[in-house]
Design a protein around this motif. Structure first.
Motif, PDB file in Angstrom:
ATOM      1  N   UNK A 119       0.932  -0.497   0.072  1.00 55.95           N
ATOM      2  CA  UNK A 119      -0.051   0.044  -0.184  1.00 55.95           C
ATOM      3  C   UNK A 119       0.561   1.661  -0.390  1.00 55.95           C
ATOM      4  N   UNK A 120       1.116   2.099  -0.991  1.00 56.63           N
ATOM      5  CA  UNK A 120       1.839   2.709  -0.970  1.00 56.63           C
ATOM      6  C   UNK A 120       0.810   4.705  -1.829  1.00 56.63           C
ATOM      7  N   UNK A 121       0.402   5.102  -0.694  1.00 60.05           N
ATOM      8  CA  UNK A 121      -0.385   6.198  -1.758  1.00 60.05           C
ATOM      9  C   UNK A 121       0.049   7.243  -2.270  1.00 60.05           C
ATOM     10  N   UNK A 122       1.502   7.485  -1.856  1.00 60.12           N
ATOM     11  CA  UNK A 122       2.153   8.358  -3.204  1.00 60.12           C
ATOM     12  C   UNK A 122       2.570   7.697  -4.758  1.00 60.12           C
ATOM     13  N   UNK A 123       1.924   5.716  -4.833  1.00 61.50           N
ATOM     14  CA  UNK A 123       2.844   5.341  -6.004  1.00 61.50           C
ATOM     15  C   UNK A 123       1.616   6.232  -7.112  1.00 61.50           C
ATOM     16  N   UNK A 124       2.373   6.244  -8.201  1.00 60.12           N
ATOM     17  CA  UNK A 124       1.713   6.246  -9.451  1.00 60.12           C
ATOM     18  C   UNK A 124       1.415   4.965 -10.386  1.00 60.12           C
ATOM     19  N   UNK A 125       1.877   3.752 -10.312  1.00 61.85           N
ATOM     20  CA  UNK A 125       1.960   2.691 -10.430  1.00 61.85           C
ATOM     21  C   UNK A 125       2.029   1.662  -9.695  1.00 61.85           C
ATOM     22  N   UNK A 126       0.804   0.621  -9.994  1.00 62.65           N
ATOM     23  CA  UNK A 126       1.438  -0.779  -8.388  1.00 62.65           C
ATOM     24  C   UNK A 126       2.217  -1.328 -10.044  1.00 62.65           C
ATOM     25  N   UNK A 127       3.216  -2.425  -9.291  1.00 62.64           N
ATOM     26  CA  UNK A 127       3.797  -3.801 -10.153  1.00 62.64           C
ATOM     27  C   UNK A 127       3.900  -5.088  -9.620  1.00 62.64           C
ATOM     28  N   UNK A 128       3.912  -6.139 -10.365  1.00 69.26           N
ATOM     29  CA  UNK A 128       3.134  -6.868 -10.442  1.00 69.26           C
ATOM     30  C   UNK A 128       4.905  -8.155 -10.961  1.00 69.26           C
ATOM     31  N   UNK A 129       5.456  -9.191 -10.717  1.00 70.68           N
ATOM     32  CA  UNK A 129       6.439  -9.702 -10.614  1.00 70.68           C
ATOM     33  C   UNK A 129       6.172 -10.319 -12.376  1.00 70.68           C
ATOM     34  N   UNK A 130       6.782 -10.001 -13.282  1.00 71.80           N
ATOM     35  CA  UNK A 130       6.571 -10.810 -14.164  1.00 71.80           C
ATOM     36  C   UNK A 130       5.989 -12.346 -14.717  1.00 71.80           C
ATOM     37  N   UNK A 131       6.998 -13.382 -13.407  1.00 70.36           N
ATOM     38  CA  UNK A 131       6.825 -14.713 -13.614  1.00 70.36           C
ATOM     39  C   UNK A 131       4.983 -14.591 -12.825  1.00 70.36           C
ATOM     40  N   UNK A 132       4.980 -13.972 -11.986  1.00 67.35           N
ATOM     41  CA  UNK A 132       3.372 -14.247 -11.561  1.00 67.35           C
ATOM     42  C   UNK A 132       2.175 -14.194 -12.609  1.00 67.35           C
ATOM     43  N   UNK A 133       2.802 -12.367 -13.160  1.00 69.48           N
ATOM     44  CA  UNK A 133       1.556 -12.053 -14.477  1.00 69.48           C
ATOM     45  C   UNK A 133       1.346 -13.887 -15.759  1.00 69.48           C
ATOM     46  N   UNK A 134       2.487 -14.469 -15.573  1.00 63.81           N
ATOM     47  CA  UNK A 134       2.526 -15.157 -16.572  1.00 63.81           C
ATOM     48  C   UNK A 134       1.690 -16.370 -16.264  1.00 63.81           C
TER      49      UNK A 134
END
Length: 102
Positions: free
Chosen positions: A35-50
């Motif tokens: 939870x990062x209220x100042x972030x413009x993006x969220x990230x997900x590990x490429x392996x998890x996405x795959x």
């Protein structure tokens, strides 16, 4: 919940599934997001996405963050999500020393 010093928010994705879930016709996963209220993006590990079979819907350009340069990356559509919390769970009681008899 925390991931190291960072607070996380558990989100449930009812329509996503791992390969083993898909073999059994089961869907629904839960992921903890920082939870990062100042972030413009969220990230997900490429392996998890795959593993989840996420569909690439675009690309995000690189930029600069508080820690320096940020590489660009693929953009994925996660679909429907909901908070993964048990609203009926019993919360720990806070002690109140002011009302105790001595």
């Amino acid at each position: 919940r925390f991931l190291g010093p960072y607070p996380t928010m558990p989100l449930r994705f009812p329509n996503l599934a791992t390969p083993s879930q898909r073999e059994r016709n089961i869907t629904g996963i839960s992921l903890d997001w920082v939870l990062d209220t100042a972030a413009n993006v969220n990230t997900i590990n490429a392996q998890v996405a795959q593993e989840l079979g996420l569909k690439k819907v675009g690309e995000a350009p690189g930029g600069v963050g508080a820690a320096g340069g940020i590489m660009g990356g693929d953009t994925f559509m996660l679909g429907d999500c909901e908070l993964d919390i048990n609203v009926n769970a019993e919360r720990p009681k806070e002690s109140d020393d002011t009302n105790e008899e001595k």
